[in-house]
Structure formats: structure tokens, C-alpha cells
Design a protein around this motif. Structure first.
Motif, mmCIF file in Angstrom:
data_model
loop_
_atom_site.group_PDB
_atom_site.id
_atom_site.type_symbol
_atom_site.label_atom_id
_atom_site.label_comp_id
_atom_site.label_asym_id
_atom_site.label_seq_id
_atom_site.Cartn_x
_atom_site.Cartn_y
_atom_site.Cartn_z
ATOM 1 N N ASP A 82 -7.290 58.653 55.261
ATOM 2 C CA ASP A 82 -6.764 57.307 55.055
ATOM 3 C C ASP A 82 -6.537 56.652 56.417
ATOM 4 N N SER A 119 -4.936 54.044 57.355
ATOM 5 C CA SER A 119 -3.561 53.630 57.647
ATOM 6 C C SER A 119 -2.750 54.812 58.160
ATOM 7 N N TYR A 133 -3.592 55.270 61.933
ATOM 8 C CA TYR A 133 -2.843 54.332 62.770
ATOM 9 C C TYR A 133 -1.380 54.743 62.855
ATOM 10 N N SER A 134 -0.818 55.238 61.769
ATOM 11 C CA SER A 134 0.565 55.712 61.777
ATOM 12 C C SER A 134 0.717 56.897 62.735
#
Length: 64
Positions: free
Chosen positions: A11, A13, A16-17
Motif C-alpha cells: 500500500d 500510503s 509514505y507513512s
């Protein structure tokens, strides 16, 4: 803190986290140590030691 390998994250996202967590850790730190494998340096063009064209093929190691 243990971070999951980016290559194992599917994923975007979460990727980036993960980078945001690392960025925050670096920003808050006064000293940083990074342990990486040999592949990182060779991919960057830094010669290795043990391959047929490596450093030890050109120079003899110095023993103390």
C-alpha cells in the motif's frame, strides 16, 4: 522501533507513512547509525572487496 521493509509494503500510503516515521526519527536524533548490506554500496558504484574485480584482487590486505 522496527520498520517494515519498504519492498514488503504493498500500500503506497503505508510506504509514505514509513518514510515519514524515518524522517521524524532522523530529525529528532542527535546521532544516527545505519547498518546496510553490501548490495547498497555496489549498486551505488562503490567497489566491493571479494568479487573478482574487487579491492582484494588489486591490493593485498594489511594484517595487524
Amino acid at each position: 522501533m522496527v520498520l517494515q521493509r519498504v519492498s514488503e509494503i504493498t500500500d503506497n500510503s503505508k510506504i509514505y507513512s514509513c518514510f515519514d516515521q524515518v524522517k521524524l526519527l532522523i530529525a529528532k536524533s542527535s546521532n544516527i547509525v545505519v547498518f546496510v548490506g553490501a548490495g547498497l554500496s555496489t549498486e551505488s558504484g562503490i567497489p566491493d572487496f571479494r568479487s573478482p574485480d574487487g579491492i582484494w584482487a588489486k591490493y593485498s590486505p594489511v594484517y595487524f
